[in-house]
Design an enzyme around this catalytic site. Structure first.
Site, PDB file in Angstrom:
ATOM      1  N   ASP A 501       0.853  -0.884   0.028  1.00  0.00           N
ATOM      2  CA  ASP A 501      -0.225  -0.397   0.071  1.00  0.00           C
ATOM      3  C   ASP A 501       0.792   1.076  -0.104  1.00  0.00           C
ATOM      4  OD1 ASP A 501      -2.064   1.361  -0.092  1.00  0.00           O
ATOM      5  OD2 ASP A 501      -1.353   2.027   2.634  1.00  0.00           O
ATOM      6  N   ASP A 704      -7.078  -1.032   4.143  1.00  0.00           N
ATOM      7  CA  ASP A 704      -6.353  -2.558   4.288  1.00  0.00           C
ATOM      8  C   ASP A 704      -6.660  -3.917   4.405  1.00  0.00           C
ATOM      9  OD1 ASP A 704      -4.467  -1.104   2.419  1.00  0.00           O
ATOM     10  OD2 ASP A 704      -3.156  -0.071   4.378  1.00  0.00           O
TER      11      ASP A 704
END
Length: 805
Positions: A501, A704
């Site tokens: 990420d 996430d």
């Protein structure tokens, strides 16, 4: 595991080999209400998930005891205050007995004491005290002497040491007599009485039945439960030698007793060597929990608390949430909390790995066990006891060390059927020698049977995997990598693709002021004063970054007279009678501000991944101010390291392609997936898995969590949110991408170590049994080899604790 399920950890005593662990596991899993049970031989712990509607902890403990093993409990005395009658005592007793993890609780009104026996893996002394206090009474732990405070492992070690010394003293004359029988040692002086069968009987009997009692007890319980373990092999082998020698001793009455070939030394020396092996093993196993001890050692022991207007020093376990604590320079922060007064530099290296202390002031959060370097602080306790960050880390490490890696299942299955097969091989060996190789020579055939029984003890097989998992996960924790279970430690080395990420993982996750571009008509200090004063009214994260950046440059801000946020475009404000516009090109167009010459500079900044905002004062273009989420210093080198390991590195982000590509180029990422909505990250991970890739997802935010759970291995940056940490399989406490490579590298080393252990454990038995059956191994040598095999497996696993990442 359904929502109503409960989980308990029980410390088990009496296990001697992998067959014991397998038997307990099978027995527990057959219980009605038990959903899953796993037993770790090296940690001597059982982790059981059960349905409280169908069974309870007491029944689980009873089952373990029925199988012939013990459940280790702690018994503590507590001084109770506030009781006035028998009803008080009964109420406390009833409340404590209902507490999860308590085996028995007795309250004595006259002595004002409570005696509580509990499972230390499920409950702490603080939990008992908290329960008594919640019932409206006071409780403190009764002080005990240091001898009683020793943990049961240390007591067990001392007990085994005493047994070994006693056994060795009695076995030494027997060993002396045995050595005197060899041709090459015939010149060795052997005292005449050592050769006497009755003296040998007197020496061997205490060893056989006092020291060896544990093997008989273990064997009886195992056989009673239709199972077999190491104790069965040892009891069979030593009993055969002892009772055959006893028979020969009675046969020798009236003959020249000194010429009789006896085997008392075989049984006595075997028991002595096995006890010695267990002693070495226990010491080595104790060392494999070193990581936990180190982590626990980081905690402060006491705290200075402010109560009723007075300062007092209290034990750490008595700190409660909401307490105001005083922390002097050089002291450890006792618990997790928030600074209410003072400022200081805090050394957080134990948690973050960052050697430079972090400056903290009122309102900032602090973590327990970090060190206050130079200022006096007052703080409010927020998380105490098992809720603190350090306690959570310790819990994760304990669970990882106690969990079972898939590779262990093979060893467990083999050890479950191993003992009956060995007994059969030993009997066949005896018959072959007695009937064909050396017909009628009972003593010779018996020696071969004993050697086969003893060489085959499956201890090494049972210890091969858990000791490596314990040592590997413990060492990784010291470097800030927390594996949540043995299965994740095993899977991590198979990873082929790492998905990162962007925000908070590759970058710091907090925007910073990076550029100030001025039009020639305005002074920089005036420009920053006006911009900072206007942005101070905004709640937008970018506005906060601008204000912090301007304050850091030592500029004082003013009050804005008027302020208006224009969503999607920027802000409009009046500062010192000057009208300011700060925002996008469209905002300037709407207010007819000419930005000639600014377009090119803005495009350059946007190409570099920065967010640029135009500034106009009184309708005239004054300059550009830019902020960016800066890249972590270590990101580029860490990504390069992952690529050198042969891993595919992919960046995933919700940002636009231009910004994403700019960051990717700076850190050396070749594959970018941009403009992905939070819910789309898990889908992208699935697509990669469908291509046959083993995917590790690394992230830090709530958005996430689905992707972390979907990936083969989810890695959460430790500086991220609790939700991300919960969804992940591995937590990288330090927030440094180098920890990804550390985790994968540690997994490779651990699994290699496990395979080495399994190879030697299998190889040892595969080679040792035929060697013993063919008559090339005396029973006492077989015993020594068996003890050495267990110790060598544990020592090989402990090499992982020396690894430098």
């Amino acid at each position: 595991m359904n929502n109503s399920s409960k989980e308990t950890n029980l410390q088990i005593s009496g296990m001697t080999c992998a067959a014991c662990a397998t038997r307990i596991e099978k027995g527990l899993n057959k219980m009605d209400g038990v959903e899953n049970a796993s037993v770790n031989l090296a940690l001597e712990k059982s982790k059981v998930t059960y349905d409280p509607a169908k069974t309870n902890e007491e029944e689980i403990q009873k089952k373990i005891e029925d199988l012939g093993y013990g459940v280790v409990t702690e018994k503590k005395e507590f001084l109770i205050s506030g009781m006035t009658c028998a009803a008080c005592a009964a109420r406390i007793e009833k409340g404590l007995n209902k507490l999860e993890g308590v085996t028995t609780a007795n309250v004595n009104l006259a002595l004002e004491r409570a005696s509580v026996e509990y499972n230390p893996s499920a409950l702490s002394q603080a939990d008992v005290i908290k329960k008594v206090e919640s019932l409206g009474y006071g409780a403190v732990l009764k002080e005990e002497d240091a001898q009683e405070e020793m943990d049961y492992r240390q007591k067990e070690l001392e007990k085994q040491t005493g047994k070994f010394i006693f056994s060795a003293i009695l076995s030494l004359p027997l060993l002396w007599a045995m050595v005197g029988h060899f041709e090459f040692t015939s010149s060795l002086y052997v005292p005449h009485m050592f050769m006497n069968p009755w003296v040998q009987l007197a020496l061997a009997t205490p060893v056989q039945f006092i020291i060896g009692k544990q093997f008989y007890t273990g064997a009886f319980k195992a056989l009673k439960n239709k199972s077999a373990n190491m104790d069965v092999l040892v009891a069979l082998g030593t009993s055969a030698a002892y009772f055959y020698s006893l028979y020969l001793s009675f046969e020798s009455i009236g003959q020249n007793a000194h010429m009789v070939e006896l085997y008392y030394e075989t049984s006595a020396i075997l028991i002595t060597l096995i006890i010695l092996g267990k002693l070495f093993e226990a010491k080595a196993k104790g060392r494999s929990s070193e990581a936990i001890k180190k982590l626990m050692g980081l905690q402060a022991k006491t705290a200075i608390v402010e109560r009723n207007g007075q300062e007092m020093e209290i034990p750490l376990e008595k700190v409660v949430a909401g307490d105001i604590l005083h922390v002097k320079p050089g002291e450890k922060i006792p618990v997790d909390g928030v600074i209410t007064e003072g400022q200081s530099a805090i050394d957080e290296s134990m948690l973050t790995g960052e050697s430079i202390p972090a400056d903290k002031r009122a309102g900032d959060e602090v973590i327990g066990a970090t060190i206050n370097k130079n200022g006096f602080l007052k703080m409010r306790a927020v998380k105490v006891g098992r809720e603190t960050a350090l306690s959570q880390i310790i819990k994760v490490v304990e669970e990882a060390q106690g969990s079972k890696a898939p590779i262990q299942r093979l060893a467990d299955q083999i050890s479950g059927i191993f003992v009956p097969i060995v007994v059969a091989i030993a009997v066949v060996t005896f018959l072959i020698w007695f009937l064909w190789v050396d017909p009628g020579n009972f003593g010779e055939a018996l020696e071969k049977l004993i050697a086969v029984l003893v060489i085959a003890c499956p201890c090494a097989l049972g210890l091969a995997t858990p000791t490596s998992i314990m040592a590997g996960s413990g060492r990784a924790a010291e470097y800030g990598v927390l594996f949540k279970g043995g299965e994740h430690l095993e899977t991590a080395h198979q990873i082929t693709s790492v998905v990162l990420d962007k925000t908070g993982t590759i970058t710091n996750g907090t925007p910073e002021l990076t550029d100030v571009i001025l039009n020639e008509s305005i002074d920089q200090e005036e420009f920053l004063t006006l911009v900072g004063s206007a942005e101070r009214q905004s709640e937008h994260p970018l506005a906060k970054a601008i204000v912090e950046g301007i304050k850091d440059r030592g500029i004082s801000l003013k009050e804005a007279g008027q302020f208006e946020a224009i969503p999607g475009f920027g802000i409009k404000a009046v500062v010192e009678e000057k009208e300011l516009l700060i925002g996008t090109r469209k905002l300037m167009e709407q207010h007819h501000v000419s930005i000639h010459g600014a377009h090119e500079k803005m495009s350059e900044m946007e190409t570099d991944g920065k967010t640029a905002m135009l500034v106009a004062v009184n309708g005239r273009y004054a300059g550009i101010i830019a902020v960016a989420d800066t890249i972590k210093e270590t990101s580029k080198a860490a990504i390069e390291r992952l690529k050198e390991m042969g891993l595919e590195v992919i960046m995933i982000t919700g940002d636009n392609k231009q910004t994403a590509q700019s960051i990717a180029v700076q850190v050396g990422v070749d594959h970018v997936i941009a403009e992905v909505l939070p819910e789309g990250k898990a889908e992208e991970v699935k697509k990669l898995q469908e291509q046959g890739k083993k995917v590790a997802m690394v992230g830090d935010g709530i958005n996430d969590a689905p992707a972390l759970a979907t990936a083969d291995i989810g890695m959460a940056i430790g500086t991220g949110t609790d939700v991300a940490l919960e969804a992940a399989d591995i937590t990288l406490i330090r927030g440094d991408l180098n920890s990804i490579a550390d985790a994968i590298f540690m997994s490779k080393l651990t699994i290699r170590n496990v395979k080495q252990n399994l190879f030697w454990a299998f190889g040892y038995n595969t080679l040792g049994i035929p060697v013993a059956a063919l008559g090339f191994l005396a029973p006492w040598l077989a015993g020594a080899a068996m003890a050495f095999s267990s110790v060598s497996v544990v020592l090989n696993a402990l090499r992982l604790q020396k690894i430098k990442l």
